[in-house]
Scaffold this motif. Structure first.
Motif, PDB file in Angstrom:
ATOM      1  N   LEU A  75      -4.446  -8.648   0.309  1.00  0.00           N
ATOM      2  CA  LEU A  75      -5.408  -7.549   0.301  1.00  0.00           C
ATOM      3  C   LEU A  75      -4.773  -6.269  -0.230  1.00  0.00           C
ATOM      4  N   THR A  76      -3.499  -6.036   0.111  1.00  0.00           N
ATOM      5  CA  THR A  76      -2.837  -4.835  -0.418  1.00  0.00           C
ATOM      6  C   THR A  76      -2.690  -4.910  -1.932  1.00  0.00           C
ATOM      7  N   GLN A  77      -2.456  -6.111  -2.444  1.00  0.00           N
ATOM      8  CA  GLN A  77      -2.328  -6.261  -3.894  1.00  0.00           C
ATOM      9  C   GLN A  77      -3.680  -6.093  -4.594  1.00  0.00           C
ATOM     10  N   LYS A  78      -4.730  -6.638  -4.002  1.00  0.00           N
ATOM     11  CA  LYS A  78      -6.060  -6.515  -4.605  1.00  0.00           C
ATOM     12  C   LYS A  78      -6.543  -5.072  -4.620  1.00  0.00           C
ATOM     13  N   VAL A  98       0.726  -2.119   6.696  1.00  0.00           N
ATOM     14  CA  VAL A  98       1.597  -1.295   5.849  1.00  0.00           C
ATOM     15  C   VAL A  98       2.611  -2.207   5.162  1.00  0.00           C
ATOM     16  N   VAL A  99       2.717  -2.098   3.830  1.00  0.00           N
ATOM     17  CA  VAL A  99       3.646  -2.956   3.094  1.00  0.00           C
ATOM     18  C   VAL A  99       4.702  -2.156   2.348  1.00  0.00           C
ATOM     19  N   ASP A 100       4.757  -0.851   2.554  1.00  0.00           N
ATOM     20  CA  ASP A 100       5.794  -0.057   1.900  1.00  0.00           C
ATOM     21  C   ASP A 100       7.070  -0.104   2.744  1.00  0.00           C
ATOM     22  N   GLY A 459       5.543  -8.758   2.033  1.00  0.00           N
ATOM     23  CA  GLY A 459       4.681  -8.165   1.030  1.00  0.00           C
ATOM     24  C   GLY A 459       5.409  -7.425  -0.072  1.00  0.00           C
ATOM     25  N   PRO A 460       4.684  -6.584  -0.796  1.00  0.00           N
ATOM     26  CA  PRO A 460       5.267  -5.789  -1.881  1.00  0.00           C
ATOM     27  C   PRO A 460       6.456  -4.964  -1.399  1.00  0.00           C
TER      28      PRO A 460
END
Length: 583
Positions: A75-78, A98-100, A459-460
């Motif tokens: 979802l974060t990528q989309k 949160v993916v940062d 994630g990212p």
């Protein structure tokens, strides 16, 4: 004759009012059950219009890949946003994802006045041990409970008690795998239970100071077998006869495995509490667990009551188990506080069981993923074996296993890099979960007090190309700490590559850099994983003895799935071993 029309005239208005009230209540409940998005945070707009929110999408991910949490990072990528929200609890608050990596680390290590340990963890485990320190918010009670068990992670206890026990059990697992290799030939076999039994033997012997012998029992059984009937297809897995595990061990494992009940329930604490109280198999297992812990506490009290309890516990001399250590600690604390020691308390029992649970499930999961990674990457396995032979020259020349003292004292950067990369790429710990204790912000997004925040590990920025974030959106503390940790090269961030953790020192030698890039398999900060040192030592010992003694050959595709099973375990854990002589 009854006049039906007059009856209808009386009843119909009453029914109409009742129906109207029901309709209004139903509509109010429906509206209350619908997701209530936090303003400004990206989300799946379709999910926001249905009572079940993101649950259907989450289940589709789980059914397809086994890893439901992969939906969060997708979802974060989309949305191309490092902060998103998902809706998984009707009537409940959204979860913020949160993916940062930089902001996640900042929240865990420097913003703990704004974010504390979430109750999410307690919801899944509290019924098993309500006084275990991990459930408590940060504060005095948490500090006191954690202090009781804290010395289990001291260098003295790890090196003099836990390390030798880990080494002894790992040796038994090596002997078991030698028997399996002898009988299986070139055939693969399922090693998942062997690794779980080893993890249980280690945590059991460390906790109680006595051995279960589950791994050794399997080895003894197979040593009597001359041969097995094998398939002509060398890719067919071998099934071995198994010795029965002791009832005490099975009881502990049964209670531990009951964590699957709250994890899969919409009412985790209530459902788990009910199961532990009324499911017959859990009642029996719980009774055995309580009797066993009670007997161990009584024996430790009798042992230590005849010894002088030092004012400060720096040395672990004479203490041969976690039970000894905890009771000695309680006696010292009671002495300082001028009270009678509380030996067999709910707190002591729950801390001991929580210690066992943490040391069993997650460590065995990470070991399994590590063996899978190194089976897939044969070149890395060969480099690791060469590094081990170079790092333990005496053992190599003598064609024997490195001693536990050698294992504990020898610095092998490539081994550290392999373990760090396993932990980075493993999905044993998908996220650290915090709760906002005040109204605050993350990367410019308002986060209301009481919101659960999932700081993702898959994630990212950690396993995928990072999502760019303007520096102006970051917290002051995040900007100040910008250069303290490196960042991964986006071109190979998704590749298993231990070399990313190595740097050249001034003398031209490779050294291990734990801050080479972001990874939080144990969380970070005051509420990071309590058992981090224990887990890393156990993984180190198992990896050294496994790759010292065996080559892990490629396994057939049909037995090499990367699908995730329950509790983030590998669904398939097959090995094809070849005994490796070091001369």
């Amino acid at each position: 004759m009854i006049d039906l029309s007059s009856i209808r005239a009386i009843i119909s208005p009453a029914h109409g009012i009742l129906y109207a009230v029901i309709a209004v209540i139903g509509y109010v409940l429906y509206r209350a059950a619908l997701p209530h998005p936090i303003h400004g945070i990206p989300h799946n707009k379709e999910s926001a219009r249905r009572v079940l929110g993101d649950l259907p999408e989450l289940m589709r991910w789980k059914n397809k890949l086994g890893n439901a949490f992969g939906y969060f990072t997708d979802l974060t990528q989309k949305t191309a946003s490092p902060v998103v929200q998902v809706f998984l609890r009707p009537f409940g608050r959204p979860w913020v994802i949160v993916v940062d990596p930089r902001e996640s680390h900042d929240i865990m290590t420097r913003r703990y006045a704004e974010f504390d340990r979430s109750a999410f963890f307690g919801d899944t485990m509290k019924a098993m041990g309500p006084q275990f320190h991990a459930h408590f918010p940060t504060g005095r009670e948490w500090t006191v409970h954690r202090r009781l068990i804290g010395d289990t992670m001291s260098a003295g206890f790890l090196h003099s008690v836990a390390g030798p026990q880990m080494w002894k059990v790992a040796q038994s697992m090596v002997q078991l795998w030698k028997q399996k290799t002898r009988l299986a030939g070139d055939h693969p076999f399922n090693a998942a239970d062997d690794i779980k039994r080893a993890a249980l033997d280690i945590i059991w012997s460390a906790t109680f100071g006595s051995e279960t012998g589950t791994v050794r029992a399997q080895q003894s059984l197979l040593s009597t077998a001359k041969q097995l009937e094998l398939s002509t297809e060398t890719d067919a897995a071998v099934e071995f006869p198994e010795a029965a595990d002791p009832q005490a061990c099975m009881s502990i494992v049964t209670i531990m495995n009951s964590i699957r009940i709250p994890v899969n329930s919409p009412f985790p604490q209530i459902h788990h509490w009910f199961a532990l109280k009324f499911y017959p198999y859990l009642v029996v297992a719980g009774r055995h667990r309580d009797q066993m812990i009670g007997s161990a506490l009584k024996a430790a009290e009798q042992k230590l009551s005849t010894q002088k309890i030092e004012d400060v516990v720096e040395s672990t001399a004479g203490l041969t188990s976690v039970v000894d250590l905890v009771i000695a600690k309680e006696m010292k604390m009671a002495q300082k506080e001028g009270r009678a020691p509380s030996i067999d308390s709910r707190v002591t029992r729950d801390e001991l069981f929580g210690f066992m649970l943490g040391g069993y499930e997650t460590t065995s999961t990470n070991v399994c993923w590590g063996l899978k990674f190194l089976t897939k990457h044969q070149d890395i396995q060969q480099k690791l074996r060469a590094a081990l032979r170079s790092g333990f020259p005496r053992a190599f020349r003598a064609d024997e296993n490195p001693t536990v003292q050698e294992l504990l004292s020898t610095n092998i950067p490539y081994l550290d890099a392999v373990i760090a990369e396993v932990m980075r790429c493993s999905i044993g710990a998908l996220a650290a979960i915090r709760v906002a204790t005040v109204d605050t912000q993350i990367l410019g997004h308002a986060i209301p007090k009481g919101t659960d925040v999932f700081l993702m590990n898959n994630g990212p920025g950690k396993l995928m190309k990072p999502i760019e974030v303007p520096e102006s959106l970051r917290s002051d503390s995040s900007r100040e700490a910008k250069d303290r940790t490196g960042a991964w090269d986006p071109s190979d961030i998704g590749v298993f590559k231990p070399e990313r953790w190595l740097v050249n020192d001034e003398a031209g030698n490779y050294t291990f850099d734990p801050l080479a890039g972001p990874a939080h398999p144990f969380g970070a900060g005051p509420r990071g994983c309590f058992g981090r040192k224990w887990a890393l030592l156990e993984i180190r010992i198992i990896f050294v003895l496994a790759f010292w003694n065996f080559e892990l050959l490629p396994t057939p595709e049909s037995l090499s799935s990367w699908r995730v099973g329950e509790q983030n375990q590998a669904e398939q854990m097959y090995l094809r071993l070849r005994y490796s002589k070091n001369t």
